[in-house]
Scaffold this active site. Structure first.
Site, PDB file in Angstrom:
ATOM      1  N   ASN A  35       0.849  -1.190   0.000  1.00  0.00           N
ATOM      2  CA  ASN A  35       0.000   0.000   0.000  1.00  0.00           C
ATOM      3  C   ASN A  35       0.886   1.242   0.000  1.00  0.00           C
ATOM      4  O   ASN A  35       2.097   1.154   0.207  1.00  0.00           O
ATOM      5  CB  ASN A  35      -0.943  -0.015   1.209  1.00  0.00           C
ATOM      6  CG  ASN A  35      -0.184  -0.019   2.535  1.00  0.00           C
ATOM      7  OD1 ASN A  35       0.889  -0.610   2.670  1.00  0.00           O
ATOM      8  ND2 ASN A  35      -0.743   0.626   3.546  1.00  0.00           N
ATOM      9  N   HIS A  36       0.294   2.417  -0.241  1.00  0.00           N
ATOM     10  CA  HIS A  36       1.112   3.625  -0.462  1.00  0.00           C
ATOM     11  C   HIS A  36       0.578   4.754   0.411  1.00  0.00           C
ATOM     12  O   HIS A  36      -0.422   5.385   0.090  1.00  0.00           O
ATOM     13  CB  HIS A  36       1.049   4.012  -1.939  1.00  0.00           C
ATOM     14  CG  HIS A  36       2.231   4.790  -2.412  1.00  0.00           C
ATOM     15  ND1 HIS A  36       3.295   5.112  -1.604  1.00  0.00           N
ATOM     16  CD2 HIS A  36       2.523   5.332  -3.631  1.00  0.00           C
ATOM     17  CE1 HIS A  36       4.197   5.789  -2.299  1.00  0.00           C
ATOM     18  NE2 HIS A  36       3.744   5.940  -3.539  1.00  0.00           N
ATOM     19  N   GLN A  37       1.274   5.028   1.532  1.00  0.00           N
ATOM     20  CA  GLN A  37       0.801   6.018   2.494  1.00  0.00           C
ATOM     21  C   GLN A  37       1.587   7.322   2.478  1.00  0.00           C
ATOM     22  O   GLN A  37       1.040   8.369   2.822  1.00  0.00           O
ATOM     23  CB  GLN A  37       0.827   5.430   3.911  1.00  0.00           C
ATOM     24  CG  GLN A  37      -0.181   4.302   4.133  1.00  0.00           C
ATOM     25  CD  GLN A  37      -0.410   4.037   5.606  1.00  0.00           C
ATOM     26  OE1 GLN A  37       0.409   4.378   6.463  1.00  0.00           O
ATOM     27  NE2 GLN A  37      -1.538   3.427   5.920  1.00  0.00           N
ATOM     28  N   ASP A  41       7.619   5.824   1.590  1.00  0.00           N
ATOM     29  CA  ASP A  41       7.375   4.378   1.533  1.00  0.00           C
ATOM     30  C   ASP A  41       8.504   3.620   0.829  1.00  0.00           C
ATOM     31  O   ASP A  41       8.910   2.544   1.298  1.00  0.00           O
ATOM     32  CB  ASP A  41       6.039   4.095   0.836  1.00  0.00           C
ATOM     33  CG  ASP A  41       4.851   4.541   1.687  1.00  0.00           C
ATOM     34  OD1 ASP A  41       5.063   4.860   2.871  1.00  0.00           O
ATOM     35  OD2 ASP A  41       3.723   4.574   1.160  1.00  0.00           O
ATOM     36  N   GLU A 105      -1.852   0.834  -5.957  1.00  0.00           N
ATOM     37  CA  GLU A 105      -2.801   1.947  -5.979  1.00  0.00           C
ATOM     38  C   GLU A 105      -2.381   3.036  -6.958  1.00  0.00           C
ATOM     39  O   GLU A 105      -3.197   3.875  -7.343  1.00  0.00           O
ATOM     40  CB  GLU A 105      -2.944   2.536  -4.573  1.00  0.00           C
ATOM     41  CG  GLU A 105      -3.541   1.562  -3.568  1.00  0.00           C
ATOM     42  CD  GLU A 105      -3.324   2.021  -2.140  1.00  0.00           C
ATOM     43  OE1 GLU A 105      -4.249   2.607  -1.562  1.00  0.00           O
ATOM     44  OE2 GLU A 105      -2.220   1.782  -1.603  1.00  0.00           O
TER      45      GLU A 105
END
Length: 720
Positions: A35-37, A41, A105
């Site tokens: 996932n990409h926060q 990252d 994403e």
């Protein structure tokens, strides 16, 4: 050396923790999916992968001078995701033996939750047959290196965890066309990311989760309000919880089952968290169940003390009913307040509010947290004992498939003694920072749409019955701010779904759950929705269907997962927790529902096994009978029941609030739905108002008694 420097930087910027296995050497073909926060990252992956990784970078990112400067020091491939040939370059890179990292994403999250997943990542995975190293990053959304807008908080040195999962594969999906196969693989990948997000989340105790939210969003954040229209901040709720916890502890002991009979209001929230902080187990009393129902709950759970409010009892006309309860002490919050003396106030201000984690009694996630009682729609209510872990697991399972933030405002009208109302309406927002407006009764059909409008609510929960009433009385603009309407506890009529779509432009998302699972098992979501179904099972929940003799469609649903209850408290063994039992094995729960699961994983409820009638040797679903009645008369309520018959086994009756409904109309509706005549009830019985429970469900126990008294001789039932 570079990795060491990056690790030191991460430790300076974050309270950083790495979990899970990271392979020392990569397999022949490796694809890292995360996932990409935040913008950092890639640094997390670089710092803790002991081998070189190739980065897939979008052309727009690579065009920015500061990113272009950084990329000079790393292996990278610049691709244009709008170009159909772009993923072929990625496939070639993976096939050449280069470990590749992708963010499916395709962009940083702007919601704090998972966003849509592009087909390209799944295409690269199954096309190359590469091993997948799943990674979940959590906590970076609160750092200074993201794209989230206020009021989502940004804090210095947030706690960030990177969880690596064991290597896995994404098998090539089946489908008639390449597009269908890509989309199917993409959906599987999305489900994997949801499961990883949920699995990586910690499950502390409920009070610890509440304190975590207080620390994250701040004590000045207005989180809860009610019909007094005086919003309470996290600080106010914490103060009230600590004070009530100290007061109630004088009348109870650790581990005791303590009755709570309160409406949807801020003091109820404070009382529940206060009891939890003192390691008491709140037992939520269904005050709409009458004296017998409340007394049964008291005896079953071994409740010695009930906390309630004088104002509430008077307004709800419950003074005499509560006064008739036996073997229990009833304490009023108004009478406790004067007992909070000077020394208590000094303790609260100088110690408890400054060090709430030291004040709370230590509990374990697997300890009993809350007791709820089954609706009793088909028999004597049982106490359902839920642990801290089971409730928080269900909260996290819901958050894995739905995007909620502190920009949202929930309208919680379902009572807190109802599992859906407690978990989804109160505990979910309180531990995730979403604001909540508490309304005391779901029966005020005119007021609730008005409150949704007045309070700018974005999330509305309800049963199909209540949602139908709200739609009937709502102005077309009342739900202008609502993003999600989620239905549960009973079947959602198609007419209600269509009404919300046509009048308000809202898709009603139907879900399914049971109190024993805290309660949500499956739900439709904006990404995965199928009308008529109750959605896909939540991450971490396993479902199994077992055949039922005489029923051709579907099978008995058995479930297991971390949200499963500890066990039952039953009337024949008060106070003793009896673990769930299932023919499938230990740790499974038999729901009692007949369910179909299609190839995509969507669950469709056929009916409850107890709500099947055996008519002349044929099994007939009473819910199908009710569906026939709803087709013939969509604007009125109907309920089917049976009376015993020597000749036919059982005779089906339908009770209806439609004074003009006749059996001929039901026959026509059955033919319209392609159903046999056996699904048409023997007789239509008109009734002014169907008996209902406090949560809106039809009270089938009472209805069956009404039918038995009205038709003591089944031979007298005619088809007229």
């Amino acid at each position: 050396m570079a990795r060491l420097l990056v690790r030191l930087l991460l430790r300076f910027l974050f309270r950083y923790e790495v979990r899970g296995p990271v392979p020392r050497t990569p397999p022949e073909k490796l694809l890292i999916l995360s996932n990409h926060q935040s913008f950092l990252d890639p640094a997390f992956v670089f710092a803790y992968c002991p081998f070189d990784v190739w980065w897939i970078t979008h052309t727009q990112i690579a065009a920015q001078w500061h990113f272009r400067l950084i990329l000079r020091f790393f292996n990278h491939l610049v691709v244009d995701t709008a170009n159909p040939l772009a993923m072929k370059q990625v496939v070639e890179l993976i096939n050449s033996g280069k470990p590749v990292c992708l963010f499916p994403e395709g962009r940083l999250t702007t919601t704090g939750s998972l966003m849509k997943v592009y087909d390209g990542a799944a295409f690269a995975a199954f096309k190359t047959g590469a091993k997948i190293l799943p990674l979940n990053i959590d906590g970076a959304t609160y750092s200074l290196f993201n794209r989230l807008e206020p009021p989502i908080p940004r804090i210095w040195r947030p706690r960030v965890t990177a969880t690596f999962f064991p290597l896995t594969e994404l098998p090539e999906p089946e489908g008639r066309t390449a597009r269908i196969r890509r989309r199917t693989a993409s959906h599987r990948l999305r489900r994997m990311l949801e499961r990883n997000w949920f699995t990586a989340r910690p499950t502390p105790t409920l009070f610890e989760a509440f304190l975590d939210a207080v620390d994250l969003y701040g004590r000045e954040f207005e989180v809860v309000s009610d019909v007094r229209f005086q919003p309470d901040t996290y600080g106010n709720v914490l103060r009230g919880a600590l004070a009530l916890g100290r007061l109630t502890a004088r009348y109870t002991s650790e581990g005791e089952h303590v009755g709570v009979a309160m409406p949807n209001a801020s003091p109820a929230v404070m009382l529940v968290f206060g009891l939890l902080g003192q390691r008491r187990v709140p037992a939520m009393i269904n005050y709409t169940s009458g004296v017998d129902g409340m007394q049964s709950a008291i005896d079953t759970a071994g409740i010695k003390t009930i906390f309630t409010s004088r104002v509430f009892l008077e307004k709800a006309r419950l003074v005499e009913k509560v006064g008739a309860l036996k073997n229990v002490q009833v304490l009023l919050l108004e009478d406790l307040r004067p007992q909070f003396g000077v020394m208590d106030k000094i303790w609260l201000i100088l110690w408890a509010l400054r060090h709430p984690r030291r004040v709370m009694k230590a509990a374990r996630p697997e300890d009993p947290a809350i007791i709820l009682f089954t609706s009793g729609s088909e028999g004597k209510p049982k106490g359902v004992v839920l642990s801290h872990a089971s409730i928080l697991s269900n909260v996290n399972q819901i958050r894995a498939v739905y995007e909620f933030s502190n920009k949202d405002k929930f309208l919680a009208a379902l009572p807190i003694f109802h599992s859906f109302g407690l978990t989804a309406g109160i505990l979910l927002p309180m531990v995730t920072g979403a604001r909540v407006f508490l309304y005391p009764s779901p029966l005020h059909y005119r007021m609730i749409p008005e409150m949704a409008y007045d309070q700018d609510c974005t999330v509305l929960f309800g049963t199909g019955t209540f949602l139908a009433k709200y739609a009937r009385f709502a102005h077309e603009y009342d739900f202008y701010s609502v993003r999600y309407v989620i239905s549960g506890a009973e079947r959602l009529p198609e007419t209600v779904r269509q009404a919300y779509h046509d009048r308000f432009g809202i898709r009603v998302m139907e879900g399914y759950g049971v109190t024993e699972c805290a309660p949500v098992i499956s739900v439709n979501t904006p990404l995965f929705a199928k009308p008529g179904s109750v959605g896909k099972a939540l991450p971490g929940i396993e479902c199994r269907l077992e055949p039922v003799p005489g029923i051709d469609r579907g099978g008995m649903l058995h479930v297991t997962g971390p949200n499963l209850m500890l066990g039952y408290l039953k009337h024949d063994a008060p106070g003793k927790i009896q673990p769930p039992s299932s023919p499938v094995g230990a740790g499974w729960y038999e729901t009692g529902d007949i369910v179909e699961i299609d190839d995509e994983g969507f669950l469709t409820i056929v009916g409850r096994v107890k709500r099947f009638a055996k008519v002349a040797g044929e099994m007939v679903s009473l819910e199908v009978v009710e569906k026939v009645a709803a087709t013939a008369s969509p604007d009125r309520a109907h309920a089917a029941t049976t009376v015993s018959s020597v000749q036919r086994g059982e005779v089906i009756l339908v009770y209806t609030e439609d004074r003009h409904l006749e059996r001929a109309q039901l026959l026509a509706a059955a033919r319209q739905n392609g159903l046999p005549e056996i699904a048409v009830p023997r007789q239509v019985v008109h009734i002014d108002k169907l008996p209902r429970l406090g949560n809106g469900k039809v009270n089938y126990v009472v209805l069956k008694d009404i039918a038995a008294k009205a038709f003591p001789d089944p031979q007298a039932v005619t088809t007229a």
